[in-house]
Design an enzyme around this catalytic site. Structure first.
Site, PDB file in Angstrom:
ATOM      1  CG  ASN A   1      28.237 -20.970  71.859  1.00 18.72           C
ATOM      2  OD1 ASN A   1      27.877 -19.801  71.918  1.00 18.72           O
ATOM      3  ND2 ASN A   1      27.407 -21.961  71.600  1.00 18.72           N
TER       4      ASN A   1
ATOM      5  CG  HIS B   1      25.286 -17.548  72.873  1.00 22.77           C
ATOM      6  ND1 HIS B   1      26.513 -17.706  72.282  1.00 22.77           N
ATOM      7  CD2 HIS B   1      25.018 -16.212  72.803  1.00 22.77           C
ATOM      8  CE1 HIS B   1      26.975 -16.534  71.873  1.00 22.77           C
ATOM      9  NE2 HIS B   1      26.072 -15.610  72.195  1.00 22.77           N
ATOM     10  CG  ASP B   2      20.099 -23.123  76.286  1.00 25.12           C
ATOM     11  OD1 ASP B   2      20.360 -24.073  75.506  1.00 25.12           O
ATOM     12  OD2 ASP B   2      19.283 -23.220  77.213  1.00 25.12           O
TER      13      ASP B   2
ATOM     14  CG  ASP C   1      27.533  -0.074  79.919  1.00 24.73           C
ATOM     15  OD1 ASP C   1      28.396  -0.410  80.754  1.00 24.73           O
ATOM     16  OD2 ASP C   1      26.326  -0.148  80.156  1.00 24.73           O
TER      17      ASP C   1
ATOM     18  N   PRO D   1      23.234 -14.751  66.089  1.00 24.76           N
ATOM     19  CG  PRO D   1      22.193 -13.149  67.406  1.00 24.76           C
ATOM     20  CD  PRO D   1      22.274 -14.628  67.195  1.00 24.76           C
TER      21      PRO D   1
ATOM     22  CB  THR E   1      28.261   1.294  84.434  1.00 24.01           C
ATOM     23  OG1 THR E   1      27.168   1.139  83.490  1.00 24.01           O
ATOM     24  CG2 THR E   1      28.530   2.770  84.636  1.00 24.01           C
TER      25      THR E   1
ATOM     26  CG  HIS F   1      25.240  -6.057  74.131  1.00 24.65           C
ATOM     27  ND1 HIS F   1      25.279  -5.706  72.793  1.00 24.65           N
ATOM     28  CD2 HIS F   1      25.144  -7.408  74.157  1.00 24.65           C
ATOM     29  CE1 HIS F   1      25.202  -6.804  72.062  1.00 24.65           C
ATOM     30  NE2 HIS F   1      25.115  -7.848  72.862  1.00 24.65           N
TER      31      HIS F   1
ATOM     32  CB  SER G   1      21.228 -27.877  73.503  1.00 23.89           C
ATOM     33  OG  SER G   1      20.925 -26.585  73.013  1.00 23.89           O
TER      34      SER G   1
ATOM     35  NE  ARG H   1      28.795 -14.052  74.127  1.00 28.40           N
ATOM     36  CZ  ARG H   1      29.879 -14.769  73.846  1.00 28.40           C
ATOM     37  NH1 ARG H   1      30.613 -15.274  74.822  1.00 28.40           N
ATOM     38  NH2 ARG H   1      30.247 -14.972  72.592  1.00 28.40           N
TER      39      ARG H   1
ATOM     40  N   GLY I   1      15.772 -23.679  70.863  1.00 35.90           N
ATOM     41  CA  GLY I   1      14.980 -23.243  72.005  1.00 35.90           C
ATOM     42  C   GLY I   1      15.752 -23.342  73.309  1.00 35.90           C
TER      43      GLY I   1
ATOM     44  CG  ASP J   1      23.944   1.153  83.996  1.00 33.97           C
ATOM     45  OD1 ASP J   1      24.163   0.727  82.830  1.00 33.97           O
ATOM     46  OD2 ASP J   1      24.864   1.598  84.720  1.00 33.97           O
TER      47      ASP J   1
END
Length: 317
Positions: A92, A64-65, A242, A159, A244, A189, A74, A60, A70, A249
């Site tokens: 964040n 997010h970076d 999910d 997003p 697992t 995710h 940061s 994550r 880009g 997976d």
């Protein structure tokens, strides 16, 4: 961004992205710091033995970076008395495992001073997070530079978990990422966890406080409501994305098809024939998902940004 502005900006972004991709190399540190990758892998592996949430956090963090200015590290910069940095922006606040990057950077600075960028460490750590969780392994193209600007206000560009498909597609398109990339990267995710605030509107805020999103499977919705009761005050409460959650997976995609999507953005992938077909494809073939994920990760991690190699990932040189 207005459609006209996006149409004008996108070709420039794609040209810049193409240029950076060509400048990055999986052999970038072969001569200047040959043990860079193995050192980072060792640090990530050790952190994972102490905290099972580290892989999801690192993946994550990289996302997010890259989505702000880009892939320039940061997101790692600390706030100062004169500036609130990205890591303290609302989306964040829940990011963690920054210490993993710090430990890796300290080791690399002792080994190869001023050579390995923080942005590259984040990219390689994210790859390790996936590979060490049972997912695919790949050679990360390196050579990124670290940025000197980090603004909490820029986190509005990330997003949000409540976006509909059109908004989600535009958010990715502004970064040169396609619908295929959107579906493949959403597969990250499989290692994720969402706090109640990210999906409350799906289980409590429809016509009445008792209504739920009709796209949710009944028993799954009930489990979410149990974990996150109305007016929940427990900040740490939430749900895994999910079943697992510590294994990389394709169960995430299978869950979507069974009406067990936690976030609105997860459910949005089923709202368009093209992306719904990809969800089905990845649910039916782990190999197809892994191949697409690696391709999209390399593409995303090549988003341009940065001007220096920081000696301390939390402050500019």
């Amino acid at each position: 961004m207005a459609a006209t502005t996006l149409a004008l900006a996108l070709p420039l972004l794609l040209l810049s992205l193409s240029s950076l991709v060509n400048s990055l190399s999986p052999n970038y540190y072969d001569q200047s710091c040959p043990k860079a990758e193995s050192t980072i892998t060792s640090v990530v592996q050790k952190a994972m033995t102490n905290d099972r949430t580290v892989p999801a956090a690192l993946l994550r963090m990289h996302f997010h970076d890259c989505f702000i200015r880009g892939c320039d590290g940061s997101v790692l910069l600390n706030s100062t008395s004169k500036n609130q940095a990205e890591k303290d922006g609302p989306p964040n606040i829940s990011l963690h495992a920054f210490y993993v990057i710090d430990v890796a950077k300290t080791a690399l600075e002792a080994m190869c001073p001023g050579v390995v960028s923080c942005a590259d460490i984040v990219a390689m750590a994210a790859k390790d997070a996936v590979a060490l969780s049972g997912g695919p392994n790949w050679k990360v193209p390196n050579g990124r530079k670290d940025g000197r600007i980090s603004l909490a206000s820029d986190t509005r560009q990330l997003p949000a978990p409540t976006l509909n498909f059109s908004q989600l597609q535009q958010n990715f398109a502004q970064r040169g990422l396609s619908m295929d990339d959107l579906v493949a990267l959403s597969g990250g995710h499989t290692l994720g966890f969402a706090h109640c605030s990210s999906f409350q509107q799906r289980i409590h805020n429809f016509t009445t406080q008792t209504d739920v999103d009709p796209s949710l499977q009944v028993s799954f919705a009930a489990s979410l409501r149990k974990a996150c009761p109305y007016n929940n005050k427990v900040n740490a409460a939430g749900a895994t994305l999910d079943s697992t959650t510590v294994i990389f997976d394709n169960v995430y995609y299978k869950s979507l098809l069974q009406g067990m999507s936690v976030l609105a953005t997860d459910q949005a992938l089923l709202s368009v024939p093209r992306t719904q077909a990809l969800v089905s494809k990845f649910a039916n073939s782990l190999t197809d998902f892994e191949d697409a994920f690696v391709k999209s990760m390399i593409k995303m991690s090549s988003l341009p940004g940065g001007v220096e190699v920081r000696r301390n990932c939390r402050v500019v040189n």
